[in-house]
Design a protein around this motif. Structure first.
Motif, PDB file in Angstrom:
ATOM      1  N   SER A 223      -3.492   7.267  -3.340  1.00  0.00           N
ATOM      2  CA  SER A 223      -4.402   7.182  -2.200  1.00  0.00           C
ATOM      3  C   SER A 223      -5.728   6.556  -2.612  1.00  0.00           C
ATOM      4  O   SER A 223      -6.284   6.879  -3.670  1.00  0.00           O
ATOM      5  N   LEU A 224      -6.248   5.692  -1.766  1.00  0.00           N
ATOM      6  CA  LEU A 224      -7.552   5.081  -2.003  1.00  0.00           C
ATOM      7  C   LEU A 224      -8.708   6.010  -1.657  1.00  0.00           C
ATOM      8  O   LEU A 224      -9.825   5.825  -2.148  1.00  0.00           O
ATOM      9  N   GLU A 225      -8.463   6.976  -0.794  1.00  0.00           N
ATOM     10  CA  GLU A 225      -9.552   7.754  -0.214  1.00  0.00           C
ATOM     11  C   GLU A 225     -10.443   8.450  -1.243  1.00  0.00           C
ATOM     12  O   GLU A 225     -11.673   8.411  -1.107  1.00  0.00           O
TER      13      GLU A 225
ATOM     14  N   SER B 266       0.854  -1.187   0.000  1.00  0.00           N
ATOM     15  CA  SER B 266       0.000   0.000   0.000  1.00  0.00           C
ATOM     16  C   SER B 266       0.890   1.237   0.000  1.00  0.00           C
ATOM     17  O   SER B 266       1.335   1.707   1.054  1.00  0.00           O
TER      18      SER B 266
ATOM     19  N   ASN C  49      -8.127  -3.797  -2.466  1.00  0.00           N
ATOM     20  CA  ASN C  49      -8.575  -3.562  -1.089  1.00  0.00           C
ATOM     21  C   ASN C  49      -9.922  -4.233  -0.858  1.00  0.00           C
ATOM     22  O   ASN C  49     -10.778  -4.275  -1.744  1.00  0.00           O
TER      23      ASN C  49
ATOM     24  N   VAL D 168      -5.791   1.237  -8.136  1.00  0.00           N
ATOM     25  CA  VAL D 168      -4.824   1.930  -7.279  1.00  0.00           C
ATOM     26  C   VAL D 168      -4.206   0.942  -6.298  1.00  0.00           C
ATOM     27  O   VAL D 168      -2.985   0.886  -6.115  1.00  0.00           O
ATOM     28  N   GLU D 169      -5.087   0.133  -5.659  1.00  0.00           N
ATOM     29  CA  GLU D 169      -4.631  -0.830  -4.659  1.00  0.00           C
ATOM     30  C   GLU D 169      -5.745  -1.838  -4.420  1.00  0.00           C
ATOM     31  O   GLU D 169      -6.906  -1.452  -4.199  1.00  0.00           O
TER      32      GLU D 169
ATOM     33  N   SER E   5     -10.734   2.157  -7.709  1.00  0.00           N
ATOM     34  CA  SER E   5      -9.899   2.032  -6.508  1.00  0.00           C
ATOM     35  C   SER E   5      -9.060   0.761  -6.552  1.00  0.00           C
ATOM     36  O   SER E   5      -7.946   0.721  -6.018  1.00  0.00           O
TER      37      SER E   5
ATOM     38  N   ASP F  93     -11.310   7.651  -4.305  1.00  0.00           N
ATOM     39  CA  ASP F  93     -12.198   6.680  -4.950  1.00  0.00           C
ATOM     40  C   ASP F  93     -13.223   6.128  -3.966  1.00  0.00           C
ATOM     41  O   ASP F  93     -14.409   6.014  -4.298  1.00  0.00           O
ATOM     42  N   LEU F  94     -12.783   5.756  -2.776  1.00  0.00           N
ATOM     43  CA  LEU F  94     -13.710   5.192  -1.795  1.00  0.00           C
ATOM     44  C   LEU F  94     -14.737   6.234  -1.361  1.00  0.00           C
ATOM     45  O   LEU F  94     -15.923   5.919  -1.189  1.00  0.00           O
TER      46      LEU F  94
ATOM     47  N   ALA G 125     -13.481  -2.163  -1.262  1.00  0.00           N
ATOM     48  CA  ALA G 125     -14.033  -1.996  -2.609  1.00  0.00           C
ATOM     49  C   ALA G 125     -14.719  -3.283  -3.063  1.00  0.00           C
ATOM     50  O   ALA G 125     -15.807  -3.255  -3.650  1.00  0.00           O
TER      51      ALA G 125
ATOM     52  N   ARG H 205      -7.813  13.134  -6.396  1.00  0.00           N
ATOM     53  CA  ARG H 205      -7.221  11.965  -7.051  1.00  0.00           C
ATOM     54  C   ARG H 205      -5.981  12.354  -7.861  1.00  0.00           C
ATOM     55  O   ARG H 205      -4.975  11.633  -7.857  1.00  0.00           O
TER      56      ARG H 205
END
Length: 700
Positions: free
Chosen positions: A595-597, A107, A628, A625-626, A622, A599-600, A631, A589
């Motif tokens: 960062s995931l934030e 991450s 998770n 990006v990573e 998301s 998108d979430l 999601a 973004r």
């Protein structure tokens, strides 16, 4: 005409057109960078301790800017004192290793955020370490910080009286205001109390100030007790031992310690009763009101005793016979007290043995056995052994470099044996081991060992005043190092930043005290003296390198901070204005693409507006990006809501692979097996409502 008068007149004639004397310019003006640092520490304490990015990001940017200005103004890159220089370099190495871990962390966004937060502590410590500290100026820096924390604690307690919003002040019957985390609250109060007590013990302090600082120490100890923190009690005991080991005038300090203990004892029962009242289902509000009411007499008695003791000590010091008699009497009282403790322990040996056996069984994972009374008397570690187990496993799998800073939450979520989530290891040293490997752990442990080793070497050569400041700082470091083994204090800037920085300041001041710093500092070029050692000017190349490092640091901080601002604003607007919210999230973004934030947050906002296609797109993005679990869970909800149970089952399986023990996922799995459609918006509302209820304390 006396020499003092001539010097005063000469100094007056040399005043600048603005009325600033050379003496003032030499002693006070060089310390002005302390103002933003001290002000920031005080500001962060009542603002959730600076825990949230919206607080600590601008704080870090400010501290980096201050450090750059101080470095350029002083012409130094490192402090003159050898011990302080070594400690600072080890801390810098730890932070640098955190940034390096972005290269191998799964991450990257979490690693970047975690490293940026640690930069706050390094920048504040670096800026302060370059200033020309003396024992006196360092003492007043310590004292100003402790009094500031005492004022914050006093206002917090006054706000708790009669409140109908107990959840702002208590969580699980433990006092958490203003930091928002009971153990962080306890650490803030305990560190402030240690410093206030240390300053109150200065025999050269005016009696009124001695009383003021002892009163502040009592208030902060009372404040700490309301948090019911076991780690704070253990850390406080270790810190007192360290303080007495390094401090001068131990007998008179012992007398003050007795005075402080007696003052705190006046309120202790009422303070601890808040927790026991809540445990038996009593009314918490009145119990909290009574506890707060007991704090003020406790602090007042401590203040009066502080003044009386200071006046008595002055009188005794003027009479050699009385001074010798007082020392003998104090020593005799200390021996009697020790004998009393031994006798009490022998008389209670059976009960103590049973309690120790019960607590040890609980601590080492045996069957839990409740201990009556206050929470501080119970050593049940709750979920901590599971956190520590995972951290050790991560180290064994990645022994050199670790998994990357800030990446524990991701791994613990997948590997945990407990139902409860945790972002942190609750042990900074094990966190360093798991996230930073042997390299990160060695740098962190080396930092603390350097503080104590350098302090021990300096202490033998210091006079009474500087030795007291050094002892106070080492007591802080000891407390912090102990409490770090049980909690995540490194994530609370109002606690961690002064705890990292002030011991380094004390080492700088101690080095400056010793023969003008000759033994502890770099040699000074002729004509360029500096307190505490030579002010070896950096060359143009070094200055350019420092400026480049500062610029890189700001580049690392500003875009993610702006991303946080845009994300927060988008969530405040929410579903009421989707175009504006989504525009802000697009900006967020672009500023922080790892960062995931954004998108979430966009997915959650879209669900709240029932714009399910937009939510689907955000959660799918998301995953680019990573990978998770959240999601995947939200995508499973969306699929189930549309009646696509097979797709929902696939997404849920991916989520459960990363988060197997979450009861929310288990419930969704049952719904999918029953082919029951789930409304994503209602499900998200239910989760938020349950989370809010968990952090709410019942009314008065």
């Amino acid at each position: 005409m006396s020499t003092d008068v001539l010097e005063h007149q000469s100094d007056h004639l040399k005043r600048s057109p603005f009325g600033i004397s050379p003496a003032f310019a030499r002693t006070v003006l060089p310390l002005l960078p302390t103002v933003p640092v001290l002000g920031l520490w005080i500001y962060l304490a009542p603002n959730s301790g600076g825990y949230f990015p919206k607080e600590w990001y601008p704080a870090t940017i400010l501290m980096v800017a201050v450090a750059l200005v101080v470095g350029m103004a002083t012409g130094r890159v490192l402090p003159a004192a050898r011990g302080a220089r070594t400690a600072l370099l080890l801390l810098a190495g730890y932070v640098g290793w955190a940034y390096a871990s972005l290269l191998w962390a799964d991450s990257t966004g979490s690693a970047w955020e975690s490293a940026n937060k640690m930069l706050l502590y390094l920048a504040a410590a670096w800026a302060l370490s370059l200033l020309p500290w003396t024992a006196t100026s360092a003492k007043w820096l310590f004292g100003a910080w402790a009094l500031g924390i005492a004022v914050i604690a006093a206002f917090s307690l006054m706000g708790a009286v009669g409140t109908h919003h107990l959840s702002n002040y208590l969580f699980e019957i433990r006092y958490q205001h203003p930091v928002g985390y009971a153990n962080g609250n306890a650490a803030l109060g305990a560190l402030g109390a240690l410093v206030a007590f240390g300053i109150s013990s200065d025999r050269d302090l005016h009696p009124a100030l001695s009383g003021l600082f002892l009163a502040a120490a009592a208030l902060l100890v009372d404040f700490t007790m309301l948090a019911q923190s076991r780690a704070s009690a253990i850390g406080g005991a270790v810190a007192l031992v360290v303080f007495l080991a390094f401090a001068p005038d131990r007998l008179r300090i012992g007398v003050r310690l007795v005075a402080l203990a007696a003052s705190v004892a006046l309120a202790a029962g009422t303070l601890l009763d808040v927790y026991t009242t809540g445990e038996v289902g009593g009314r918490i509000g009145p119990a909290l009101d009574d506890a707060v009411a007991a704090v003020w007499p406790s602090a007042l008695v401590a203040g009066v005793l502080g003044v009386v003791l200071a006046l008595a000590e002055r009188g005794v010091r003027r009479n050699d016979g009385l001074h010798r008699a007082a020392r003998r009497g104090t020593g005799a009282l200390a021996v009697l007290a020790l004998l009393g403790v031994v006798a009490l322990a022998v008389a209670s040996s059976g009960r103590i043995s049973d309690t120790v056996h019960t607590q040890w069984t609980t601590l080492t994972g045996g069957e839990y056995s409740s201990v009556e009374g206050a929470r501080v008397s119970n050593l049940d570690p709750y979920e901590r052994p599971d956190y520590w187990r995972v951290a050790i496993d991560l180290f064994q799998e990645n022994p050199v470099a670790g998994i990357g800073t800030g990446n524990f939450e991701r791994e613990y979520t997948a590997r945990r044996h407990e139902a409860k989530h945790s972002r942190y290891v609750h042990n900074m040293f094990l966190r360093a081991l798991g996230e930073g490997g042997a390299v990160g752990a060695a740098l962190l442990v080396g930092f603390f060992l350097t503080l104590f080793a350098a302090g021990a070497m300096l202490r033998r050569r210091l006079e009474r005043g500087p030795a007291l400041v050094l002892a106070t700082s080492l007591a802080m470091a000891a407390y912090f190092a102990v409490h770090l083994n049980f909690d995540w204090l490194e994530e609370i800037p109002a606690v961690a930043s002064p705890a990292f920085a002030l011991p380094i300041v004390a080492l700088v001041a101690a080095g400056a005290t010793l023969a003008g710093g000759a033994a502890e500092a770099d040699p000074a070029p002729e004509g360029d003296p500096a307190p505490g050692g030579g002010r070896r000017r950096i060359g143009a190349g070094a200055a350019a390198a420092v400026g480049l490092v500062g610029l890189v640091a700001l580049v690392s901080l500003v875009p993610p901070y702006l991303s946080v601002r845009y994300s927060n604003r988008a969530q405040e607007v929410g579903a009421s204005n989707l175009p504006a919210a989504f525009d802000d999230l697009d900006r967020a973004r672009s500023l922080n693409p790892v960062s995931l934030e954004p998108d979430l947050a966009q997915g959650r906002i879209a669900i709240a507006a029932r714009d399910y296609p937009a939510a689907l797109k955000a959660f799918q993005h998301s995953l680019t990006v990573e990978d998770n679990w959240l999601a995947h869970y939200e995508l499973a909800l969306l699929s189930t809501g549309d009646g696509h149970f097979r797709a929902g089952a696939r997404e849920l399986a991916l989520a459960r692979a990363m988060n197997a023990r979450d009861p929310v996922l288990t419930q969704l799995n049952r719904a999918i097996k029953k082919r029951k459609r789930i409304d994503s918006m209602e499900e998200n509302r239910t989760i938020q409502r349950d989370a809010h209820a968990r952090f709410t304390t019942s009314g008065r």
